[in-house]
Design an enzyme around this catalytic site. Structure first.
Site, short mmCIF file in Angstrom:
data_model
loop_
_atom_site.label_atom_id
_atom_site.label_comp_id
_atom_site.label_asym_id
_atom_site.label_seq_id
_atom_site.Cartn_x
_atom_site.Cartn_y
_atom_site.Cartn_z
N ASN A 69 -4.95 -6.74 -32.69
CA ASN A 69 -4.69 -7.84 -31.77
C ASN A 69 -3.19 -8.18 -31.74
O ASN A 69 -2.39 -7.62 -32.49
CB ASN A 69 -5.52 -9.07 -32.16
CG ASN A 69 -5.90 -9.91 -30.95
OD1 ASN A 69 -5.15 -10.01 -29.99
ND2 ASN A 69 -7.07 -10.51 -31.01
N HIS A 120 9.93 -4.76 -52.89
CA HIS A 120 11.33 -4.71 -53.31
C HIS A 120 11.41 -4.81 -54.83
O HIS A 120 10.51 -5.33 -55.49
CB HIS A 120 12.12 -5.85 -52.66
CG HIS A 120 12.13 -5.75 -51.17
ND1 HIS A 120 12.91 -4.84 -50.49
CD2 HIS A 120 11.42 -6.42 -50.23
CE1 HIS A 120 12.69 -4.97 -49.19
NE2 HIS A 120 11.79 -5.92 -49.01
#
Length: 185
Positions: free
Chosen positions: A85, A115
């Site tokens: 969507n 990270h």
């Protein structure tokens, strides 16, 4: 010869995302996404040709509503009758595989990269990518966030706004932050 950052990323090793080759790949994705997002709905079809060419694979009847964003595109694999969507974001530094018949609500986010926790290494762009596997006939509610390394089993339901940090077994409904199982009614 040392591995390139792209090769390290593909191998699931720590890599530096601040790399020219990876930057070129992200730019190619931005161009394809821009075309997809700016094409009139009557002309877009399920997935514009530029975006379709970028994806790792997509069944002919898979659909991506606009707007959409992905980091690379080439790591995204969509089964038959998958529906993505509007407003979804896929940071696909590793494979994102979505099984047939699965539906993702608006603004679902899938984050493969993680990270580094050391600030100096994080500043240098060091990260690692973990794949996401979504089984068949899964329903992911709007605004859910799925983190890298997660596998979601067939027929599972991810509640709207859930933050999925762990695997979800088949036929289980999870909600909340972090997402936890509830009994289906």
């Amino acid at each position: 010869m040392p591995l390139s950052e792209r090769e390290k990323m593909a191998a699931g090793d720590w890599y530096r995302c601040l790399d020219d080759e990876l930057a070129e790949m992200r730019m190619a994705a931005r161009r394809a996404v821009f075309t997809h997002n700016s094409t009139a709905p009557d002309d877009r079809g399920n997935i514009t040709p530029d975006l379709l060419a970028l994806l790792g694979s997509a069944a002919p009847d898979a659909r991506i509503e606009a707007p959409f964003h992905c980091a690379y595109g080439c790591h995204i694999h969509l089964g038959a009758q998958v529906f993505i969507n509007a407003g979804c974001v896929f940071l696909d530094s590793a494979d994102i595989r979505i099984g047939a018949g699965s539906m993702l609500g608006p603004t679902v986010q899938i984050y493969c990269p993680q990270h580094h926790t050391d600030p100096s290494l994080r500043k240098d762009g060091l990260e690692i990518a973990r794949p996401v596997q979504i089984g068949e006939n899964v329903w992911v509610g709007g605004g859910a966030i799925i983190l890298g390394g997660v596998t979601i089993g067939d027929n599972a339901i991810i509640g709207a706004g859930a933050v999925v940090t762990r695997d979800v077994p088949a036929n289980v409904t999870v909600v909340g932050n972090p997402a936890r199982p509830i009994e289906r009614r």
